[in-house]
Scaffold this motif. Structure first.
Motif, PDB file in Angstrom:
ATOM      1  N   LEU A  69      -7.971  12.444   7.962  1.00 47.47           N
ATOM      2  CA  LEU A  69      -7.075  12.712   6.843  1.00 47.47           C
ATOM      3  C   LEU A  69      -5.675  13.047   7.334  1.00 47.47           C
ATOM      4  N   GLU A  70      -5.598  13.829   8.389  1.00 49.26           N
ATOM      5  CA  GLU A  70      -4.300  14.219   8.938  1.00 49.26           C
ATOM      6  C   GLU A  70      -3.486  12.998   9.338  1.00 49.26           C
ATOM      7  N   LYS A  71      -4.165  11.955   9.801  1.00 51.80           N
ATOM      8  CA  LYS A  71      -3.457  10.756  10.251  1.00 51.80           C
ATOM      9  C   LYS A  71      -2.803   9.993   9.106  1.00 51.80           C
ATOM     10  N   VAL A  72      -3.403  10.047   7.931  1.00 51.66           N
ATOM     11  CA  VAL A  72      -2.906   9.201   6.844  1.00 51.66           C
ATOM     12  C   VAL A  72      -2.103   9.980   5.804  1.00 51.66           C
ATOM     13  N   LEU A  73      -1.913  11.283   6.037  1.00 50.30           N
ATOM     14  CA  LEU A  73      -1.190  12.117   5.080  1.00 50.30           C
ATOM     15  C   LEU A  73       0.196  12.476   5.596  1.00 50.30           C
ATOM     16  N   ASP A  74       1.039  12.921   4.692  1.00 52.22           N
ATOM     17  CA  ASP A  74       2.360  13.436   5.025  1.00 52.22           C
ATOM     18  C   ASP A  74       2.569  14.757   4.289  1.00 52.22           C
ATOM     19  N   GLY A  75       3.578  15.520   4.702  1.00 53.82           N
ATOM     20  CA  GLY A  75       4.003  16.691   3.967  1.00 53.82           C
ATOM     21  C   GLY A  75       2.987  17.817   3.912  1.00 53.82           C
ATOM     22  N   ALA A  76       2.978  18.532   2.759  1.00 52.96           N
ATOM     23  CA  ALA A  76       2.136  19.709   2.593  1.00 52.96           C
ATOM     24  C   ALA A  76       0.642  19.417   2.746  1.00 52.96           C
ATOM     25  N   PRO A  77       0.121  18.303   2.203  1.00 57.20           N
ATOM     26  CA  PRO A  77      -1.305  18.027   2.401  1.00 57.20           C
ATOM     27  C   PRO A  77      -1.670  17.875   3.881  1.00 57.20           C
ATOM     28  N   ARG A  78      -0.809  17.226   4.639  1.00 58.95           N
ATOM     29  CA  ARG A  78      -1.091  17.068   6.070  1.00 58.95           C
ATOM     30  C   ARG A  78      -1.088  18.426   6.767  1.00 58.95           C
TER      31      ARG A  78
ATOM     32  N   ASP B 256     -11.656  24.331   0.182  1.00 64.60           N
ATOM     33  CA  ASP B 256     -11.304  24.335  -1.241  1.00 64.60           C
ATOM     34  C   ASP B 256      -9.797  24.210  -1.421  1.00 64.60           C
ATOM     35  N   ARG B 257      -9.038  24.975  -0.620  1.00 62.76           N
ATOM     36  CA  ARG B 257      -7.565  24.909  -0.723  1.00 62.76           C
ATOM     37  C   ARG B 257      -7.053  23.528  -0.325  1.00 62.76           C
ATOM     38  N   VAL B 258      -7.602  22.973   0.742  1.00 65.97           N
ATOM     39  CA  VAL B 258      -7.160  21.649   1.182  1.00 65.97           C
ATOM     40  C   VAL B 258      -7.497  20.608   0.128  1.00 65.97           C
ATOM     41  N   GLY B 259      -8.710  20.682  -0.419  1.00 68.62           N
ATOM     42  CA  GLY B 259      -9.142  19.689  -1.404  1.00 68.62           C
ATOM     43  C   GLY B 259      -8.231  19.622  -2.615  1.00 68.62           C
ATOM     44  N   ARG B 260      -7.656  20.747  -2.991  1.00 66.85           N
ATOM     45  CA  ARG B 260      -6.766  20.759  -4.158  1.00 66.85           C
ATOM     46  C   ARG B 260      -5.454  20.029  -3.889  1.00 66.85           C
ATOM     47  N   GLN B 261      -5.142  19.767  -2.625  1.00 62.09           N
ATOM     48  CA  GLN B 261      -3.900  19.070  -2.292  1.00 62.09           C
ATOM     49  C   GLN B 261      -4.118  17.593  -1.978  1.00 62.09           C
ATOM     50  N   LEU B 262      -5.353  17.141  -2.086  1.00 58.52           N
ATOM     51  CA  LEU B 262      -5.669  15.753  -1.783  1.00 58.52           C
ATOM     52  C   LEU B 262      -5.857  14.947  -3.052  1.00 58.52           C
ATOM     53  N   ARG B 263      -5.634  13.640  -2.955  1.00 54.92           N
ATOM     54  CA  ARG B 263      -5.932  12.781  -4.096  1.00 54.92           C
ATOM     55  C   ARG B 263      -7.441  12.603  -4.227  1.00 54.92           C
ATOM     56  N   GLY B 264      -7.889  12.015  -5.319  1.00 56.29           N
ATOM     57  CA  GLY B 264      -9.297  11.998  -5.672  1.00 56.29           C
ATOM     58  C   GLY B 264     -10.268  11.549  -4.609  1.00 56.29           C
ATOM     59  N   ASP B 265     -10.090  10.324  -4.063  1.00 56.41           N
ATOM     60  CA  ASP B 265     -11.066   9.808  -3.095  1.00 56.41           C
ATOM     61  C   ASP B 265     -11.060  10.620  -1.811  1.00 56.41           C
ATOM     62  N   GLN B 266      -9.883  11.112  -1.409  1.00 55.60           N
ATOM     63  CA  GLN B 266      -9.805  11.929  -0.201  1.00 55.60           C
ATOM     64  C   GLN B 266     -10.497  13.272  -0.405  1.00 55.60           C
ATOM     65  N   ALA B 267     -10.297  13.877  -1.555  1.00 50.52           N
ATOM     66  CA  ALA B 267     -10.939  15.158  -1.851  1.00 50.52           C
ATOM     67  C   ALA B 267     -12.446  15.008  -1.917  1.00 50.52           C
TER      68      ALA B 267
ATOM     69  N   TYR C 284       0.854  -1.191   0.000  1.00 46.23           N
ATOM     70  CA  TYR C 284       0.000   0.000   0.000  1.00 46.23           C
ATOM     71  C   TYR C 284       0.891   1.243   0.000  1.00 46.23           C
ATOM     72  N   PRO C 285       1.535   1.537  -1.128  1.00 46.65           N
ATOM     73  CA  PRO C 285       2.529   2.623  -1.167  1.00 46.65           C
ATOM     74  C   PRO C 285       1.949   4.007  -0.900  1.00 46.65           C
ATOM     75  N   ASP C 286       0.628   4.194  -1.037  1.00 50.92           N
ATOM     76  CA  ASP C 286       0.026   5.500  -0.781  1.00 50.92           C
ATOM     77  C   ASP C 286      -0.278   5.737   0.700  1.00 50.92           C
ATOM     78  N   VAL C 287      -0.134   4.712   1.512  1.00 51.54           N
ATOM     79  CA  VAL C 287      -0.420   4.845   2.946  1.00 51.54           C
ATOM     80  C   VAL C 287       0.804   5.411   3.661  1.00 51.54           C
ATOM     81  N   SER C 288       0.589   6.429   4.477  1.00 51.25           N
ATOM     82  CA  SER C 288       1.685   6.999   5.264  1.00 51.25           C
ATOM     83  C   SER C 288       2.316   5.923   6.137  1.00 51.25           C
ATOM     84  N   ARG C 289       3.644   5.831   6.082  1.00 52.86           N
ATOM     85  CA  ARG C 289       4.331   4.801   6.871  1.00 52.86           C
ATOM     86  C   ARG C 289       4.493   5.296   8.313  1.00 52.86           C
ATOM     87  N   THR C 290       3.359   5.374   8.967  1.00 51.81           N
ATOM     88  CA  THR C 290       3.294   5.847  10.353  1.00 51.81           C
ATOM     89  C   THR C 290       2.637   4.783  11.221  1.00 51.81           C
TER      90      THR C 290
END
Length: 512
Positions: free
Chosen positions: A403-412, A474-485, A157-163
């Protein structure tokens, strides 16, 4: 006792989990043959298997509650019962999870959890759990094989944050080897390619009874943990008001909490703080002091990564230094959930104090709590509306938190800032409620009028918040992938359309 279990052999059934343990008496009255696991579960399961095979008497099964015994424990309700005495064993022996559900967890946007210790080092009055004051940590050497297996699942699951979320109540613990243990634990987890989050007490950062050398060692420990993958740590501050902390039996003080928060921020440790804003025994003066503490801007300081640990320890105690390095953000921006009210849980010392004050009502078994009114009816009205505020915004806030739990970087970071908008609004609401309360004398009836005034203030805050959240989402949604947005937009639309105030749980937690 975070896990639940249900087993139905031919003659009896057994249940486990903190909620069933708190409702033990009621369950045994309704189901006389039921067996209730009161502890962490593993030893009880082993003992029940031995009992099933005829190798142990039921009274010898460790951590077991049942009808017909002579004496009850702190979590039982109703007539006395006794839990069988636990056998001697390492408390943290068998706490690593099965991995069969981890792929399904990731597929449903969940996170990976581990437990490396059990219990807590303190006796908070609001906690009903039987392991208070008892802590045991598993040896870090037990982890490598588990981490290797988890890493293999993460690789799929390469899209999952390794946390990893280490769900210990107190990960550092106590004893001469506490620092070495947690540092080794962090080294192993980070070496396996993971970042991690967990929880611990404020006295692992600042302790007014310890000398400078101790604090320097702890500052160095926290920096090392950060270098070894610490992504965030949760601290149960619960209050900045000494009288409230005493009532909660936190064994901390407002000054100690302030020093810890300053130290962690200067060290650059990402934090979460829990804070109980309302409790049934509090006074208006305590509520005002709570509001003032949550609004303090001298607690969250700018990180100083190159500053020697000894200078950190001295700096956070120097008012001029603190003023120079303040980040300009109020504490409430770092509180996980604003406007939280104390729940009187079954079996807790705080609940017994409220009962002696004549404030408690009926037991609410589905929630494991006791209905409780407030000593100051005005604060009770405010607490009730605070819960309505929380519940109205809960789905949106929890979506952001998830969302914050599963994201990294700027989107988080973007998601985290969106949550701050909600925290700012909640703090403004607290000020509105205090202002409304001050228009009523404690001995003057007027709950309906006060309730109406607070509702009017909250309606106005919601209108302002709607305008603030739309561009943020709106700003956050633009930084998320499709299903998350899509998920965030859906929850935001639901939130925007909400027009009523109601409690998610049918029973009012404030008893008002």
């Amino acid at each position: 006792m975070g896990r639940s279990a249900l087993c139905r052999p031919r003659r009896w059934s057994w249940v486990g989990g903190s909620l069933t343990a708190r409702n033990e008496g009621l369950l045994l009255e309704r189901y006389p043959d039921l067996l209730v696991a009161r502890g962490s579960g593993e030893a009880t399961a082993e003992g029940l298997l031995a009992h099933w095979h005829g190798d142990l008497d039921r009274s010898e099964v460790p951590g077991l509650g049942f009808n017909g015994a002579a004496r009850g424990g702190a979590l039982a309700i109703g007539r006395p019962r006794r839990t069988a005495k636990p056998v001697a064993r390492e408390t943290a022996d068998d706490i690593l999870p099965e991995l069969d559900l981890l792929p399904a967890t990731f597929e449903h946007h969940g996170v990976a959890q581990l437990e490396t210790s059990r219990g807590c080092t303190n006796f908070c009055s609001f906690c009903p759990r039987g392991h208070k004051g008892s802590w045991a940590g598993a040896a870090p050497q037990k982890l490598p094989w588990m981490l290797e297996q988890m890493r293999a699942v993460f690789d799929r699951y390469p899209d999952v944050s390794r946390t990893l979320y280490l769900v210990d109540e107190e990960i550092i613990g106590r004893g001469d080897g506490a620092v070495e243990r947690v540092l080794e634990l962090a080294r192993l987890v980070h070496g396996a390619g993971f970042r991690w989050e967990s929880s611990c007490r404020v006295d692992q950062v600042a302790d007014l009874g310890r000398d400078e050398d101790w604090h320097v060692e702890r500052a160095q420990m926290w920096r090392t943990l950060l270098a070894r993958g610490l992504r965030r740590m949760l601290f149960g501050v619960e209050s900045g008001v000494d009288s409230v902390l005493d009532r909660f039996n936190k064994e901390t003080s407002g000054e100690q909490n302030a020093l810890a928060i300053r130290t962690l921020s200067v060290l650059g440790i990402p934090t979460r703080y829990t804070y109980i804003t309302f409790d049934p025994l509090m006074s208006l003066a305590e509520l005002k002091a709570t509001y003032a503490f949550q609004g303090r801007t001298d607690l969250l300081l700018r990180p100083q990564p190159g500053l020697p640990a000894v200078e950190v320890v001295r700096g956070v105690r120097d008012a001029a230094w603190v003023a120079e390095h303040a980040a300009g953000r109020p504490l409430h921006t770092g509180i996980s959930y604003m406007l939280v009210s104390m729940e009187c849980l079954v079996g807790a010392a705080y609940t017994r104090t409220a009962e002696r004050a004549g404030l408690t009502g009926e037991v609410e078994p589905l929630m494991g709590r006791v209905a409780c009114r407030y000593a100051d009816w005005r604060i009770g009205v405010a607490s009730s509306w605070a819960q309505r505020w929380i519940d109205r915004h809960f789905a949106l806030d929890y979506t952001l938190k998830s969302l914050e739990k599963v994201l990294d970087g700027a989107p988080r970071h973007a998601v985290r800032q969106a949550r701050v908008v909600l925290k700012d609004a909640a703090y403004a609401v607290l000020g509105d409620m205090i202002a409304a309360i001050e228009g009523f004398a404690p001995g003057r009836p007027g709950a309906g009028e006060l309730s109406s005034r607070i509702q009017t203030a909250l309606e106005a805050r919601v209108e302002v918040l709607r305008g603030q959240m739309a561009p943020v989402v709106d700003r956050v949604g633009r930084q998320l992938r499709g299903d998350q947005a899509v998920m965030l937009r859906r929850e935001h639309q639901r939130w925007e359309l909400a027009a009523t105030w109601y409690l998610i749980n049918a029973a009012d937690p404030c008893g008002t």
